[in-house]
Design an enzyme around this catalytic site. Structure first.
Site, mmCIF file in Angstrom:
data_model
loop_
_atom_site.group_PDB
_atom_site.id
_atom_site.type_symbol
_atom_site.label_atom_id
_atom_site.label_comp_id
_atom_site.label_asym_id
_atom_site.label_seq_id
_atom_site.Cartn_x
_atom_site.Cartn_y
_atom_site.Cartn_z
ATOM 1 N N LYS A 1 -65.503 -28.338 -60.495
ATOM 2 C CA LYS A 1 -64.653 -27.650 -61.456
ATOM 3 C C LYS A 1 -65.344 -26.361 -61.898
ATOM 4 C CE LYS A 1 -61.150 -30.548 -62.115
ATOM 5 N NZ LYS A 1 -59.728 -30.167 -62.017
ATOM 6 N N ASP B 1 -62.641 -25.749 -57.728
ATOM 7 C CA ASP B 1 -61.351 -25.712 -58.426
ATOM 8 C C ASP B 1 -61.505 -24.898 -59.707
ATOM 9 O OD1 ASP B 1 -58.929 -26.122 -59.650
ATOM 10 O OD2 ASP B 1 -59.159 -28.285 -59.910
ATOM 11 N N GLU C 1 -59.485 -23.867 -54.999
ATOM 12 C CA GLU C 1 -58.237 -24.407 -55.539
ATOM 13 C C GLU C 1 -57.806 -23.630 -56.779
ATOM 14 O OE1 GLU C 1 -56.798 -28.541 -57.677
ATOM 15 O OE2 GLU C 1 -58.195 -28.671 -55.984
ATOM 16 N N ASP D 1 -52.247 -25.734 -56.800
ATOM 17 C CA ASP D 1 -51.993 -26.967 -57.538
ATOM 18 C C ASP D 1 -50.898 -26.691 -58.558
ATOM 19 O OD1 ASP D 1 -52.064 -29.365 -58.840
ATOM 20 O OD2 ASP D 1 -54.142 -29.250 -59.477
ATOM 21 N N LYS E 1 -49.552 -34.063 -56.798
ATOM 22 C CA LYS E 1 -49.731 -35.043 -57.865
ATOM 23 C C LYS E 1 -48.420 -35.825 -57.997
ATOM 24 C CE LYS E 1 -53.157 -32.761 -60.826
ATOM 25 N NZ LYS E 1 -53.664 -31.725 -59.933
#
Length: 357
Positions: A160, A189, A215, A243, A266
């Site tokens: 992250k 990400d 990402e 995403d 998701k």
């Protein structure tokens, strides 16, 4: 098979504390609050059941109140059949996820097949690769978490980023690459955290440190910006994944703009495992890589996501190793994590038991 109209739908709320508070752009998440759904076939001799889960997440799904209202409608409408129940929740993605998953679980149990084989109509799959998610912490903490993950058998780590300067994030990536060696796949990400200039700088560094994927480096609305990053020669070998951008734009617009090499799916945010499976098959035909992740779900939805990943041929490492983010759960997890893979349940349906009790 019994009459589709001889179904009962029940739901009840739950609240699960996180092991540690999670900082997001929408605030701090301390717990995951949702609804467990059970559909019973009262027309069958053994009264089989299917389980579903609706766990709304701010910024991704409808509100908790809207989700509950939709499930209440589904309780009434299921007397007219499963299609009516789905129609009752069709505009609320988390509620639709729960009802759709429960119906699919019930049908797969009736047919005595694992859920992934029912939705994918493919061969038996024993395992799906998963990535370790490394928090957006200080460099020393990031390196420690990444090396611990590799020691536990993960060969793909997603870092992250985006909460600090891009230079600090690049240093974190550099230090992790040095610590884990050349054979571990690294992804980054940014959660929409960079400007275009920052993302371009990060892209060049990502290529240098053999990062496989960035990402959501830019805000969800920046479709052309992501397309420009894909075309930037400085990022050779680095894929761009969307995403938040998938929900913002949809597959058609992303393909038209040539803005992504991969899409993060998701199921809770897309409206169900069935919807996500359709999207996965669609984008695979377009040479876009589908990557399945959860939204910090409880065991029912999380196991559904594992089955979804197992139904996707040659699936890349997915973000499914999220059980340890919860301090508690609805029941025993049927998915074993072993050597960087999720072992897929081979019992009929989801393989989740005991959650209602």
């Amino acid at each position: 098979m019994s009459d589709d109209r001889e179904l009962d739908l029940e739901y009840r709320p739950f609240s699960l504390d996180l092991a540690d508070p999670l900082e997001t752009a929408d605030g701090t998440i301390d717990s995951r609050n949702g609804f467990l759904v059970r559909i019973t076939d009262r027309g069958a001799d053994d009264s089989p059941v299917g389980y579903g889960e609706a766990t709304p997440l701010p910024g991704w799904t409808e509100s908790h109140a809207d989700c509950e209202a939709a499930l209440a409608r589904a309780v009434e409408e299921i007397e007219a059949g499963s299609a009516a129940a789905i129609e009752a929740v069709d505009e609320q993605v988390a509620a639709r996820h729960a009802v759709g998953l429960a119906l699919t679980d019930l049908t797969a149990r009736r047919e005595s097949t694992p859920l992934y084989r029912y939705i994918g109509q493919g061969p038996m799959v024993g395992r799906v690769p998963v990535n370790a998610t490394i928090g957006d912490g200080p460099t020393v903490e990031t390196v420690r978490e990444a090396t611990d993950a590799v020691d536990r058998g993960f060969n793909c780590c997603k870092l992250k980023a985006g909460r600090r300067s891009v230079e600090e994030d690049i240093e974190r990536v550099r230090r992790v690459r040095e610590a884990v060696g050349p054979d571990v796949e690294l992804r980054v990400d940014a959660n929409e955290g960079w400007t275009y200039e920052e993302a371009a700088t990060a892209l060049e560094a990502a290529a240098e440190f053999d990062v496989s994927l960035l990402e959501q480096p830019l805000p969800a609305g920046a479709l052309e910006g992501h397309a420009d990053l894909r075309a930037d020669d400085r990022g050779e070998g680095v894929d761009i994944a969307l995403d938040e951008g998938l929900l913002e734009h949809g597959v058609d617009a992303i393909c038209d703009a040539e803005a992504a090499d991969a899409l993060v799916l998701k199921p809770m945010a897309l409206g169900g495992v069935d919807v996500a499976r359709t999207v996965a098959a669609w984008v695979s035909e377009l040479d876009i890589d589908p990557i399945v992740t959860t939204t910090i779900d409880a065991v029912v939805a999380r196991t559904g996501a594992v089955h979804l990943a197992a139904s996707v041929p040659d699936v890349s490492a997915c973000g499914l190793a999220t059980a340890d983010l919860l301090a508690d759960d609805l029941g025993k997890d049927p998915v074993l994590l072993e050597k960087g893979s999720a072992v897929v349940p081979q019992t009929k349906g989801l393989g989740v038991e005991g959650v209602w009790e």
